[in-house]
Scaffold this motif. Sequence first.
Motif, short mmCIF file in Angstrom:
data_model
loop_
_atom_site.label_atom_id
_atom_site.label_comp_id
_atom_site.label_asym_id
_atom_site.label_seq_id
_atom_site.Cartn_x
_atom_site.Cartn_y
_atom_site.Cartn_z
N ASN A 282 0.82 -1.22 0.00
CA ASN A 282 0.00 0.00 0.00
C ASN A 282 0.85 1.27 0.00
O ASN A 282 0.41 2.31 -0.48
CB ASN A 282 -0.95 -0.01 1.19
N ALA A 283 2.06 1.17 0.50
CA ALA A 283 2.95 2.34 0.45
C ALA A 283 3.31 2.70 -0.98
O ALA A 283 3.56 3.87 -1.29
CB ALA A 283 4.20 2.06 1.27
N LYS A 284 3.34 1.68 -1.84
CA LYS A 284 3.66 1.90 -3.26
C LYS A 284 2.41 1.96 -4.12
O LYS A 284 2.50 2.08 -5.33
CB LYS A 284 4.59 0.80 -3.76
N ASN A 285 1.24 1.82 -3.47
CA ASN A 285 -0.03 1.88 -4.20
C ASN A 285 -0.07 0.83 -5.31
O ASN A 285 -0.56 1.09 -6.43
CB ASN A 285 -0.23 3.26 -4.80
N THR A 286 0.43 -0.37 -5.01
CA THR A 286 0.60 -1.40 -6.02
C THR A 286 0.16 -2.76 -5.48
O THR A 286 0.40 -3.07 -4.30
CB THR A 286 2.07 -1.48 -6.47
N VAL A 287 -0.46 -3.53 -6.36
CA VAL A 287 -0.83 -4.92 -6.07
C VAL A 287 -0.08 -5.81 -7.05
O VAL A 287 0.12 -5.44 -8.21
CB VAL A 287 -2.35 -5.12 -6.20
N TYR A 288 0.35 -6.98 -6.56
CA TYR A 288 1.16 -7.89 -7.37
C TYR A 288 0.45 -9.23 -7.53
O TYR A 288 -0.34 -9.64 -6.69
CB TYR A 288 2.51 -8.11 -6.70
N LEU A 289 0.81 -9.92 -8.61
CA LEU A 289 0.39 -11.30 -8.79
C LEU A 289 1.62 -12.10 -9.21
O LEU A 289 2.12 -11.94 -10.32
CB LEU A 289 -0.71 -11.42 -9.86
N GLN A 290 2.12 -12.90 -8.29
CA GLN A 290 3.24 -13.79 -8.57
C GLN A 290 2.68 -15.08 -9.15
O GLN A 290 1.86 -15.73 -8.51
CB GLN A 290 4.03 -14.07 -7.30
N MET A 291 3.14 -15.44 -10.33
CA MET A 291 2.63 -16.61 -11.02
C MET A 291 3.77 -17.60 -11.23
O MET A 291 4.76 -17.27 -11.90
CB MET A 291 2.01 -16.22 -12.36
N ASN A 292 3.64 -18.78 -10.68
CA ASN A 292 4.66 -19.83 -10.79
C ASN A 292 4.09 -21.05 -11.50
O ASN A 292 2.87 -21.21 -11.60
CB ASN A 292 5.17 -20.22 -9.41
N SER A 293 4.97 -21.89 -11.98
CA SER A 293 4.57 -23.14 -12.63
C SER A 293 3.53 -22.90 -13.70
O SER A 293 2.50 -23.59 -13.76
CB SER A 293 4.05 -24.13 -11.58
N LEU A 294 3.79 -21.93 -14.54
CA LEU A 294 2.82 -21.55 -15.56
C LEU A 294 2.65 -22.64 -16.61
O LEU A 294 3.61 -23.35 -16.95
CB LEU A 294 3.24 -20.24 -16.21
N THR A 295 1.45 -22.76 -17.12
CA THR A 295 1.11 -23.72 -18.17
C THR A 295 0.47 -22.96 -19.34
O THR A 295 0.04 -21.81 -19.18
CB THR A 295 0.13 -24.77 -17.65
N PRO A 296 0.39 -23.59 -20.50
CA PRO A 296 -0.27 -22.92 -21.64
C PRO A 296 -1.71 -22.50 -21.32
O PRO A 296 -2.22 -21.54 -21.91
CB PRO A 296 -0.21 -23.98 -22.74
N GLU A 297 -2.35 -23.22 -20.40
CA GLU A 297 -3.73 -22.87 -20.03
C GLU A 297 -3.82 -21.54 -19.27
O GLU A 297 -4.91 -21.00 -19.11
CB GLU A 297 -4.35 -23.98 -19.18
N ASP A 298 -2.70 -21.02 -18.84
CA ASP A 298 -2.67 -19.72 -18.17
C ASP A 298 -2.55 -18.57 -19.16
O ASP A 298 -2.59 -17.40 -18.75
CB ASP A 298 -1.50 -19.65 -17.18
N THR A 299 -2.41 -18.88 -20.43
CA THR A 299 -2.32 -17.84 -21.45
C THR A 299 -3.60 -17.02 -21.50
O THR A 299 -4.69 -17.57 -21.65
CB THR A 299 -2.04 -18.46 -22.82
N ALA A 300 -3.46 -15.70 -21.36
CA ALA A 300 -4.62 -14.82 -21.33
C ALA A 300 -4.15 -13.38 -21.19
O ALA A 300 -2.96 -13.13 -20.92
CB ALA A 300 -5.54 -15.17 -20.16
N VAL A 301 -5.08 -12.47 -21.34
CA VAL A 301 -4.85 -11.09 -20.93
C VAL A 301 -5.26 -10.99 -19.46
O VAL A 301 -6.36 -11.40 -19.11
CB VAL A 301 -5.65 -10.08 -21.77
N TYR A 302 -4.38 -10.48 -18.65
CA TYR A 302 -4.62 -10.37 -17.21
C TYR A 302 -4.97 -8.93 -16.87
O TYR A 302 -4.25 -7.99 -17.27
CB TYR A 302 -3.39 -10.83 -16.43
N TYR A 303 -6.06 -8.79 -16.11
CA TYR A 303 -6.56 -7.48 -15.72
C TYR A 303 -6.57 -7.36 -14.20
O TYR A 303 -6.95 -8.32 -13.50
CB TYR A 303 -7.99 -7.27 -16.20
N CYS A 304 -6.22 -6.20 -13.69
CA CYS A 304 -6.48 -5.95 -12.29
C CYS A 304 -7.70 -5.04 -12.18
O CYS A 304 -8.04 -4.30 -13.12
CB CYS A 304 -5.27 -5.34 -11.56
N ALA A 305 -8.36 -5.14 -11.04
CA ALA A 305 -9.59 -4.40 -10.82
C ALA A 305 -9.71 -4.04 -9.35
O ALA A 305 -9.15 -4.73 -8.49
CB ALA A 305 -10.79 -5.24 -11.25
N ALA A 306 -10.44 -2.98 -9.08
CA ALA A 306 -10.58 -2.50 -7.71
C ALA A 306 -12.04 -2.22 -7.39
O ALA A 306 -12.82 -1.80 -8.27
CB ALA A 306 -9.75 -1.23 -7.50
#
Length: 125
Positions: free
Chosen positions: A74-98
């Motif tokens: 919150n000090a950086k006003n930022t949210v993260y998504l760490q993604m590990n062990s990615l597969t082809p099924e994870d292929t997509a456009v990723y959106y953040c929302a509030a």
Amino acid sequence: QVQLVESGGGLLQAGGSLRLSCAASGRTLSNYNTGWFRQAPGKEREFVAAISWSGGYTYYADSVKGRFSISRDNAKNTVYLQMNSLTPEDTAVYYCAATLRAWSSSQVRNEYDYWGQGTQVTVSS
């Protein structure tokens, strides 16, 4: 009103990792429950993960549980998504929302008021 900008997407091979960032401007993101959604070609936008405004609660879709991790600075006003062990099924456009709505609806796409423009993640086999 809060503006959201995602970054960190890219092209990588299966088994790799990426960290997406969602930077906010306009208003402090610390007031908002924040989520990540994704949309693959020809499919509806689906919930991936959410984090409460304080960071005290997180929630994941079953398809990413144990592989993805959502966090916020919150000090950086930022949210993260760490993604590990990615597969082809994870292929997509990723959106953040509030949203200012209740945490109980954090996995519901229509409960979010503010959206970023998205960042492409492509995982090759």
